[in-house]
Scaffold this motif. Structure first.
Motif, PDB file in Angstrom:
ATOM      1  N   GLY A   1       0.819  -1.210   0.000  1.00 32.67           N
ATOM      2  CA  GLY A   1       0.000   0.000   0.000  1.00 32.67           C
ATOM      3  C   GLY A   1       0.852   1.258   0.000  1.00 32.67           C
ATOM      4  N   ALA A   2       1.952   1.223   0.757  1.00 31.88           N
ATOM      5  CA  ALA A   2       2.848   2.379   0.820  1.00 31.88           C
ATOM      6  C   ALA A   2       3.552   2.610  -0.514  1.00 31.88           C
ATOM      7  CB  ALA A   2       3.874   2.171   1.937  1.00 31.88           C
ATOM      8  N   SER A   3       4.118   1.561  -1.087  1.00 32.91           N
ATOM      9  CA  SER A   3       4.856   1.741  -2.341  1.00 32.91           C
ATOM     10  C   SER A   3       3.928   2.024  -3.516  1.00 32.91           C
ATOM     11  CB  SER A   3       5.725   0.509  -2.629  1.00 32.91           C
ATOM     12  OG  SER A   3       4.938  -0.662  -2.784  1.00 32.91           O
TER      13      SER A   3
ATOM     14  N   MET B   1      -2.567   3.955  -3.464  1.00 32.82           N
ATOM     15  CA  MET B   1      -2.647   3.055  -2.324  1.00 32.82           C
ATOM     16  C   MET B   1      -3.534   1.854  -2.635  1.00 32.82           C
ATOM     17  SD  MET B   1      -4.709   3.523   1.134  1.00 32.82           S
ATOM     18  CE  MET B   1      -6.065   2.854   0.192  1.00 32.82           C
ATOM     19  N   VAL B   2      -4.702   2.141  -3.213  1.00 30.80           N
ATOM     20  CA  VAL B   2      -5.619   1.055  -3.559  1.00 30.80           C
ATOM     21  C   VAL B   2      -4.995   0.140  -4.611  1.00 30.80           C
ATOM     22  CG1 VAL B   2      -7.854   0.508  -4.602  1.00 30.80           C
ATOM     23  CG2 VAL B   2      -7.685   2.330  -2.906  1.00 30.80           C
ATOM     24  N   ALA B   3      -4.316   0.715  -5.604  1.00 27.24           N
ATOM     25  CA  ALA B   3      -3.677  -0.096  -6.643  1.00 27.24           C
ATOM     26  C   ALA B   3      -2.645  -1.042  -6.040  1.00 27.24           C
ATOM     27  CB  ALA B   3      -3.026   0.808  -7.685  1.00 27.24           C
TER      28      ALA B   3
ATOM     29  N   ALA C   1       4.725  -0.884  -5.975  1.00 29.76           N
ATOM     30  CA  ALA C   1       5.196   0.214  -6.819  1.00 29.76           C
ATOM     31  C   ALA C   1       4.841  -0.018  -8.280  1.00 29.76           C
ATOM     32  CB  ALA C   1       6.705   0.380  -6.653  1.00 29.76           C
ATOM     33  N   ALA C   2       5.022  -1.252  -8.743  1.00 23.05           N
ATOM     34  CA  ALA C   2       4.679  -1.576 -10.130  1.00 23.05           C
ATOM     35  C   ALA C   2       3.207  -1.331 -10.403  1.00 23.05           C
ATOM     36  CB  ALA C   2       5.052  -3.031 -10.432  1.00 23.05           C
ATOM     37  N   ALA C   3       2.354  -1.748  -9.468  1.00 27.98           N
ATOM     38  CA  ALA C   3       0.916  -1.539  -9.650  1.00 27.98           C
ATOM     39  C   ALA C   3       0.573  -0.061  -9.655  1.00 27.98           C
ATOM     40  CB  ALA C   3       0.144  -2.261  -8.552  1.00 27.98           C
ATOM     41  N   GLY C   4       1.191   0.719  -8.760  1.00 28.49           N
ATOM     42  CA  GLY C   4       0.919   2.149  -8.725  1.00 28.49           C
ATOM     43  C   GLY C   4       1.264   2.823 -10.036  1.00 28.49           C
TER      44      GLY C   4
END
Length: 423
Positions: free
Chosen positions: A237-239, A264-266, A288-291
């Motif tokens: 969630g953080a990354s 965060m949700v991603a 991070a990748a998802a964000g």
């Protein structure tokens, strides 16, 4: 399990606030009511037949459980029913709350333009025909003579808490339903900004809090496995937040509160299937990748011409795909699920299994959800009248306004509005 179930329940009002803040003020109550309506309808359907379809003995080929085996859940009243380390009746409703969140997520794609009654009918049928079978495929494992679903037991899909059954399923269903209802009036032309980012941030915080019950609760015990999953959920969630904000800063020049909440949700979406498979550094990389990927994916609706109102496709479908396929790359056998991905010497085998799971759930959910939406639309009409969509559907459908900031001359006649067809 009691605490985890309560945390997952908290995700429903969290999602209502998150979605409610993202729509325009004239339809915030309708948006929140779609989540609360799903909470009520899905739990009833799940109790009557949904749990049995998802976790009953397989009827053949790993596709669906016996709808009669646990119908009504009365068979689970005995203290030793199931013989496990936790009450099976509690597990049944824990899983039912997963169904609630998955169904409620779909509503974000059709914000501002759906009839409330049609939505309730859709989500009830969808729970039986889409979610329950997919949950059987992914979550129902063979054990002690019990035969479960094909993806979990025949294919070997790894999905700890629902990257396919929850995220890909909701995203694909949302895309199908958005196509059935069509675009909002003014889509691509009028500004459709979130009306209350404070609600969005509050809802996002509640979702993150509840997600610990969603993921760590899926360990089904307060043990080391749950602790590893808890840590992965926190870190992703953080990354994810930072990944999305970085894209915004470099692309647009501003890091926004909506971007922080969305990132965060991603990150949490992507870690949902992979939380039991990654190291802490792997969880940071996955989030991070998802964000980053989802920050770009939300713009696809403008390029491809579909109106996914609150970016369910860009965040949940895409994020679910990233997290599920990412297991095939970043998984380490040191984590609870005991699987090595490509980068840990595991080869391409697990990646192939993950791809089969993603493809099967995506296609099935998209096709069947589209058919359900089309039938509901033909039988009772799924979309509100254009004039009511433009003026705002809260007063038309619910005879209420979210913000009563001044006396309204029409307030006395609000009750009569309930008789209109859009209700």
């Amino acid at each position: 399990m009691l605490i985890a179930s309560a945390l997952v329940l908290l995700m429903a009002p969290g999602l209502a606030l998150f979605y409610g803040g993202m729509v325009r003020s004239k339809s915030v109550l309708n948006m929140m009511m779609m989540t609360f309506g799903a909470l009520a309808v899905v739990l009833v359907v799940w109790t009557v037949v949904g749990y049995s379809l998802a976790f009953g003995d397989d009827l053949g080929a790993g596709l669906v459980g016996d709808p009669r085996q646990f119908a009504g859940l009365g068979q689970l009243l005995e203290p030793d029913a199931g013989g496990g380390t936790y009450p099976v009746i509690l597990f049944a409703l824990f899983q039912g709350l997963f169904a609630v969140i998955t169904g409620a997520l779909v509503s974000g794609a059709i914000a501002d333009r759906a009839r409330f009654g049609a939505w309730l009918v859709f989500v009830a049928v969808w729970t039986v025909l889409v979610y329950a079978p997919v949950a059987h495929w992914v979550f129902d494992f063979d054990a002690d003579g019990h035969v479960g679903g094909w993806l979990a037991n025949r294919v070997g899909l790894v999905d700890f808490a629902g990257g396919t059954a929850v995220e890909v399923c909701s995203g694909a269903s949302a895309l199908a339903l958005a196509l059935v209802l069509g675009k909002r009036v003014g889509f691509g032309r009028d500004p459709m900004r979130p009306h209350n980012l404070t609600l969005v941030m509050l809802g996002a915080g509640l979702l993150w809090f509840g997600w610990f019950g969603f993921n760590a609760g899926s360990a089904l015990a307060a043990d080391h496995r749950a602790a590893v999953v808890f840590v992965a959920t926190l870190l992703a969630g953080a990354s994810g937040t930072l990944g999305w904000l970085l894209v915004e800063r470099l692309r647009d020049g501003h890091a926004t509160s909506l971007g922080a909440a969305s990132g965060m949700v991603a990150g949490l979406v992507a870690i949902t299937p992979s939380c039991g498979s990654l190291s802490p550094l792997g969880a940071l990389a996955m989030g991070a990748a998802a964000g980053v990927v989802c920050a770009f994916a939300v713009g696809l609706k403008y390029r491809l011409g579909y109106d996914d109102s609150l970016d369910v496709v860009g965040v949940h479908l895409v994020g679910g795909v990233v997290g599920t396929l990412g297991i095939g790359l970043l998984a380490t056998a040191s984590a609870p699920t005991g699987v090595d991905g490509l980068l840990y010497g595991g080869g391409l085998t697990q990646l192939g299994k993950q791809a089969i799971g993603v493809g099967a759930v995506l296609v099935y959910a998209f096709v069947v959800s589209g058919m359900i939406g089309w039938v509901v639309d033909r039988l009772m009409g799924f979309r509100v009248d254009e004039e009511h969509e433009v003026s705002g559907i809260d007063l038309v459908v619910h005879a209420e306004a979210a913000y009563d900031l001044q006396a309204s001359p029409g307030a006395r006649s609000a009750g009569s509005i309930l008789n209109r067809s859009d209700a």
